[in-house]
Write a protein that holds these residues in place. Structure first.
Motif, PDB file in Angstrom:
ATOM      1  N   PHE A   1      15.431 -10.492   1.075  1.00  0.00           N
ATOM      2  CA  PHE A   1      14.827  -9.326   1.746  1.00  0.00           C
ATOM      3  C   PHE A   1      15.091  -8.297   0.307  1.00  0.00           C
ATOM      4  O   PHE A   1      15.669  -8.484  -0.630  1.00  0.00           O
ATOM      5  CB  PHE A   1      15.788  -8.688   2.760  1.00  0.00           C
ATOM      6  N   ILE A   2      14.235  -7.269   0.861  1.00  0.00           N
ATOM      7  CA  ILE A   2      14.284  -5.933  -0.145  1.00  0.00           C
ATOM      8  C   ILE A   2      14.904  -4.730   0.864  1.00  0.00           C
ATOM      9  O   ILE A   2      14.305  -4.402   1.768  1.00  0.00           O
ATOM     10  CB  ILE A   2      12.988  -5.669  -0.682  1.00  0.00           C
ATOM     11  N   VAL A   3      16.326  -4.415   0.668  1.00  0.00           N
ATOM     12  CA  VAL A   3      16.732  -3.320   1.143  1.00  0.00           C
ATOM     13  C   VAL A   3      17.589  -2.463   0.191  1.00  0.00           C
ATOM     14  O   VAL A   3      18.544  -2.952  -0.161  1.00  0.00           O
ATOM     15  CB  VAL A   3      17.628  -3.660   2.444  1.00  0.00           C
ATOM     16  N   ASP A   4      16.927  -1.167  -0.109  1.00  0.00           N
ATOM     17  CA  ASP A   4      17.581  -0.660  -1.359  1.00  0.00           C
ATOM     18  C   ASP A   4      16.868   0.787  -1.316  1.00  0.00           C
ATOM     19  O   ASP A   4      15.965   1.287  -0.762  1.00  0.00           O
ATOM     20  CB  ASP A   4      17.119  -1.301  -2.541  1.00  0.00           C
ATOM     21  N   SER A   5      17.679   1.712  -2.306  1.00  0.00           N
ATOM     22  CA  SER A   5      17.161   2.853  -2.440  1.00  0.00           C
ATOM     23  C   SER A   5      16.122   2.751  -3.615  1.00  0.00           C
ATOM     24  O   SER A   5      16.159   2.208  -4.521  1.00  0.00           O
ATOM     25  CB  SER A   5      18.168   3.868  -2.852  1.00  0.00           C
TER      26      SER A   5
ATOM     27  N   LEU B   1      22.488  -8.420  -2.471  1.00  0.00           N
ATOM     28  CA  LEU B   1      21.547  -9.294  -2.169  1.00  0.00           C
ATOM     29  C   LEU B   1      19.950  -9.057  -2.261  1.00  0.00           C
ATOM     30  O   LEU B   1      19.220  -9.612  -2.692  1.00  0.00           O
ATOM     31  CB  LEU B   1      21.814 -10.353  -1.072  1.00  0.00           C
ATOM     32  N   PHE B   2      19.852  -7.921  -1.705  1.00  0.00           N
ATOM     33  CA  PHE B   2      18.606  -7.360  -1.417  1.00  0.00           C
ATOM     34  C   PHE B   2      18.144  -6.192  -2.363  1.00  0.00           C
ATOM     35  O   PHE B   2      17.248  -5.665  -2.184  1.00  0.00           O
ATOM     36  CB  PHE B   2      18.561  -6.770   0.109  1.00  0.00           C
ATOM     37  N   SER B   3      18.729  -6.278  -3.732  1.00  0.00           N
ATOM     38  CA  SER B   3      18.459  -5.149  -4.452  1.00  0.00           C
ATOM     39  C   SER B   3      17.226  -5.219  -5.196  1.00  0.00           C
ATOM     40  O   SER B   3      16.553  -6.317  -5.459  1.00  0.00           O
ATOM     41  CB  SER B   3      19.433  -5.064  -5.745  1.00  0.00           C
TER      42      SER B   3
ATOM     43  N   ILE C   1      14.058   1.916   1.199  1.00  0.00           N
ATOM     44  CA  ILE C   1      13.046   0.892   1.443  1.00  0.00           C
ATOM     45  C   ILE C   1      13.749  -0.267   2.046  1.00  0.00           C
ATOM     46  O   ILE C   1      14.426  -0.812   1.540  1.00  0.00           O
ATOM     47  CB  ILE C   1      12.442   0.455  -0.207  1.00  0.00           C
ATOM     48  N   ALA C   2      12.642  -0.963   3.010  1.00  0.00           N
ATOM     49  CA  ALA C   2      12.892  -1.838   3.665  1.00  0.00           C
ATOM     50  C   ALA C   2      11.944  -3.163   3.774  1.00  0.00           C
ATOM     51  O   ALA C   2      10.764  -2.492   4.189  1.00  0.00           O
ATOM     52  CB  ALA C   2      13.771  -1.880   5.128  1.00  0.00           C
ATOM     53  N   ALA C   3      11.881  -4.002   2.948  1.00  0.00           N
ATOM     54  CA  ALA C   3      10.498  -4.920   2.969  1.00  0.00           C
ATOM     55  C   ALA C   3      10.790  -6.405   2.800  1.00  0.00           C
ATOM     56  O   ALA C   3      11.893  -6.673   2.357  1.00  0.00           O
ATOM     57  CB  ALA C   3       9.506  -4.222   1.922  1.00  0.00           C
ATOM     58  N   GLY C   4       9.808  -7.047   2.913  1.00  0.00           N
ATOM     59  CA  GLY C   4       9.860  -8.760   2.349  1.00  0.00           C
ATOM     60  C   GLY C   4      10.762  -9.518   3.120  1.00  0.00           C
ATOM     61  O   GLY C   4      11.693 -10.092   2.559  1.00  0.00           O
ATOM     62  N   PHE C   5      10.861  -9.385   4.400  1.00  0.00           N
ATOM     63  CA  PHE C   5      11.620  -9.948   5.132  1.00  0.00           C
ATOM     64  C   PHE C   5      11.483 -11.531   5.317  1.00  0.00           C
ATOM     65  O   PHE C   5      12.325 -12.300   6.003  1.00  0.00           O
ATOM     66  CB  PHE C   5      12.096  -9.461   6.504  1.00  0.00           C
ATOM     67  N   SER C   6      10.420 -12.048   4.968  1.00  0.00           N
ATOM     68  CA  SER C   6       9.982 -13.389   4.636  1.00  0.00           C
ATOM     69  C   SER C   6      10.146 -14.250   5.927  1.00  0.00           C
ATOM     70  O   SER C   6      10.667 -15.484   5.586  1.00  0.00           O
ATOM     71  CB  SER C   6      10.970 -13.935   3.465  1.00  0.00           C
TER      72      SER C   6
ATOM     73  N   GLU D   1       0.852  -1.222   0.051  1.00  0.00           N
ATOM     74  CA  GLU D   1      -0.022  -0.125  -0.029  1.00  0.00           C
ATOM     75  C   GLU D   1       0.908   1.180  -0.034  1.00  0.00           C
ATOM     76  O   GLU D   1       0.528   2.148  -0.857  1.00  0.00           O
ATOM     77  CB  GLU D   1      -0.894   0.016   1.229  1.00  0.00           C
ATOM     78  N   LEU D   2       1.899   1.352   0.797  1.00  0.00           N
ATOM     79  CA  LEU D   2       2.856   2.378   0.977  1.00  0.00           C
ATOM     80  C   LEU D   2       3.598   2.558  -0.314  1.00  0.00           C
ATOM     81  O   LEU D   2       4.014   3.713  -1.032  1.00  0.00           O
ATOM     82  CB  LEU D   2       3.735   2.187   2.005  1.00  0.00           C
ATOM     83  N   LEU D   3       4.289   1.266  -1.029  1.00  0.00           N
ATOM     84  CA  LEU D   3       5.184   1.463  -1.982  1.00  0.00           C
ATOM     85  C   LEU D   3       4.276   1.952  -3.248  1.00  0.00           C
ATOM     86  O   LEU D   3       5.055   2.722  -4.182  1.00  0.00           O
ATOM     87  CB  LEU D   3       5.979   0.389  -2.150  1.00  0.00           C
ATOM     88  N   SER D   4       2.772   1.773  -3.290  1.00  0.00           N
ATOM     89  CA  SER D   4       2.077   2.077  -4.589  1.00  0.00           C
ATOM     90  C   SER D   4       2.232   3.459  -4.770  1.00  0.00           C
ATOM     91  O   SER D   4       2.055   4.092  -5.700  1.00  0.00           O
ATOM     92  CB  SER D   4       0.770   1.322  -4.503  1.00  0.00           C
ATOM     93  N   MET D   5       2.320   4.239  -3.514  1.00  0.00           N
ATOM     94  CA  MET D   5       2.039   5.734  -3.599  1.00  0.00           C
ATOM     95  C   MET D   5       3.546   6.316  -4.205  1.00  0.00           C
ATOM     96  O   MET D   5       3.610   7.400  -4.497  1.00  0.00           O
ATOM     97  CB  MET D   5       2.177   6.245  -2.011  1.00  0.00           C
ATOM     98  N   LEU D   6       4.610   5.313  -4.033  1.00  0.00           N
ATOM     99  CA  LEU D   6       5.823   5.585  -4.703  1.00  0.00           C
ATOM    100  C   LEU D   6       6.014   5.202  -6.188  1.00  0.00           C
ATOM    101  O   LEU D   6       7.107   5.253  -6.446  1.00  0.00           O
ATOM    102  CB  LEU D   6       6.945   5.368  -3.686  1.00  0.00           C
ATOM    103  N   HIS D   7       5.050   4.617  -6.570  1.00  0.00           N
ATOM    104  CA  HIS D   7       5.076   4.104  -7.990  1.00  0.00           C
ATOM    105  C   HIS D   7       5.946   2.926  -8.143  1.00  0.00           C
ATOM    106  O   HIS D   7       6.442   2.590  -9.172  1.00  0.00           O
ATOM    107  CB  HIS D   7       5.416   5.338  -9.028  1.00  0.00           C
ATOM    108  N   LEU D   8       5.890   2.181  -7.214  1.00  0.00           N
ATOM    109  CA  LEU D   8       6.532   0.721  -7.158  1.00  0.00           C
ATOM    110  C   LEU D   8       5.489  -0.207  -7.143  1.00  0.00           C
ATOM    111  O   LEU D   8       4.596  -0.178  -6.154  1.00  0.00           O
ATOM    112  CB  LEU D   8       7.630   0.551  -5.798  1.00  0.00           C
ATOM    113  N   ASP D   9       5.490  -1.445  -7.667  1.00  0.00           N
ATOM    114  CA  ASP D   9       4.902  -2.523  -7.601  1.00  0.00           C
ATOM    115  C   ASP D   9       5.779  -3.779  -7.508  1.00  0.00           C
ATOM    116  O   ASP D   9       6.345  -4.197  -8.416  1.00  0.00           O
ATOM    117  CB  ASP D   9       3.829  -2.719  -8.984  1.00  0.00           C
ATOM    118  N   LEU D  10       5.902  -4.267  -6.198  1.00  0.00           N
ATOM    119  CA  LEU D  10       6.830  -5.377  -5.998  1.00  0.00           C
ATOM    120  C   LEU D  10       6.096  -6.607  -5.582  1.00  0.00           C
ATOM    121  O   LEU D  10       4.876  -6.423  -4.905  1.00  0.00           O
ATOM    122  CB  LEU D  10       7.753  -4.582  -4.572  1.00  0.00           C
ATOM    123  N   PRO D  11       6.735  -7.963  -5.681  1.00  0.00           N
ATOM    124  CA  PRO D  11       5.948  -9.071  -5.538  1.00  0.00           C
ATOM    125  C   PRO D  11       5.980  -9.382  -4.052  1.00  0.00           C
ATOM    126  O   PRO D  11       6.773 -10.242  -3.507  1.00  0.00           O
ATOM    127  CB  PRO D  11       6.742  -9.836  -6.243  1.00  0.00           C
TER     128      PRO D  11
END
Length: 380
Positions: free
Chosen positions: A321-325, A368-370, A334-339, A205-215
């Motif tokens: 994970f996802i940890v990236d600019s 690894l988290f790009s 952005i920090a997300a998807g810690f699975s 929900e938050l990342l969609s406001m930044l025009h990102l669509d992540l799985p």
């Protein structure tokens, strides 16, 4: 009001980042939809395992060793116990990828690890009974992080350093440019130069406001405590553990402070919308059945449930994970998807996030988290 950095999501990663930013002198605002530590995300349930010979791959080990160092520093500054050294026992078929990764991680990084036969495991821990086709890997320096205590420590210390934390703030809009960030809640507007988004299960929900669509897929998970023989399963005698079985991956904890033997299943789970209430433990028959079946097969005592709880994992397709600019805005991290295996890393990831938004880079290798590994990352 204007801040140097705004953090959306003050859970594991966000709260740690807030501490490191405030400590470095940055005027930092943390916003959370609840009041951390809380039970609406992934950090509750009292305990998390931290292990260094890593079954998920030795590529994680440098980050783990940095996390270990930072947890020890936090514990010293906080002045209360945040880590209990129980040792961690990993069990699985000797030829399994997970077990081989544990062994290779230990060899590559010279980590203390004892590889044990099933007979040796059964003799050392009379609360365990395993068949001869399984191998044990015991890491004596690993153990248990007290997760809610860790969040509380980061929160209090961050606030002492001047950070502002506002609970019960739901973000409804984000406007970002390379020089300025505007964050809108229901009835407030905040601005900053930089932004960290660490929204856990609410990341889509938050990342969609930044025009990102992540799985990213939030899933419902369960774990439970069982009555236990304290002479056998206490934290001084019995290790934390991870079992790779034919049915799936299970993990557990000794009875810490007589709380009971805690067990959960790492794989499986029901996809959920985090904006809807989680179905309570025992809603599905497998909630208890999966755990009692595991205990009957590998743990000596007859399982007797005390109580169970639910939480959420937020999964990526590869479980990394996802940890990236942000690809378009270097002032947004952005920090997300810690699975389901991220908490132990939150000290090091929090520090890395603080460096990303202040220096544009971090000494920690985050390749690894790009975001680049996902073909579809921008909204049309």
């Amino acid at each position: 009001m204007h801040y140097d950095i705004i953090i959306i999501g003050a859970g594991s990663m966000g709260m740690a980042a807030g501490y490191y930013l405030a400590k470095s002198g940055k005027n930092t605002l943390l916003l959370d939809a609840f009041d951390p530590p809380h039970t609406e995300g992934s950090h509750h349930g009292e305990t998390r395992i931290i292990r260094y010979a890593y079954g998920e791959g030795e590529k994680y080990v440098p980050l783990l060793l940095q996390s270990k160092k930072l947890w020890a520093e936090l514990e010293k500054e906080w002045g209360q116990t945040l880590f209990t050294k129980t040792g961690v026992l990993t069990l699985g078929p000797k030829d399994s990828t997970f077990v081989q990764n544990v062994i290779s991680s230990a060899k590559t990084y010279d980590l203390p690890l004892t590889v044990m036969t099933a007979k040796e495991v059964n003799e050392k821990w009379k609360g365990i009974s395993i068949d001869e086709h399984l191998t044990g890997c015991f890491e004596p320096t690993s153990g248990v992080l007290h997760s809610e205590r860790c969040i509380e420590a980061y929160r209090k210390l961050a606030e002492e350093e001047g950070a502002t934390l506002l609970p019960y703030r739901k973000v409804i809009n984000l406007i970002v440019s390379e020089e300025r960030v505007t964050v809108e809640t229901d009835n407030e507007t905040f601005t900053s130069k930089s932004l960290i988004v660490s929204g856990g299960a609410y990341s889509n929900e938050l990342l969609s406001m930044l025009h990102l669509d992540l799985p990213l897929q939030p899933i419902r998970k369960t774990f439970a405590w069982f009555n236990s023989d304290e002479e056998i399963y206490n934290e001084r005698e019995f290790p934390a553990f991870g079992f790779e079985t034919e049915e799936g991956m299970y993990y557990g904890f000794p009875s810490i402070n007589r709380a009971g033997l805690k067990v959960g299943r790492h794989d499986t789970g029901h996809p959920v919308d985090p904006n809807n209430p989680l179905k309570e433990f025992s809603t599905y028959k497998e909630d208890e059945q999966d755990l009692t079946s595991f205990l009957k097969q590998f743990i000596v005592q007859e399982p007797s449930l005390k109580y169970g709880k639910t939480c959420m994992y937020t999964m990526t397709p590869d479980e990394d994970f996802i940890v990236d600019s942000h690809p378009n805005y270097p002032n947004v991290a952005i920090a997300a998807g810690f699975s389901g295996h991220g908490f132990k890393f939150s000290s090091a990831i929090g520090k890395a996030l603080s460096e990303l938004v202040t220096k544009g880079e971090t000494e920690q290798d985050l390749s690894l988290f790009s975001l680049e590994r996902f073909e579809k990352k921008k909204l049309v």
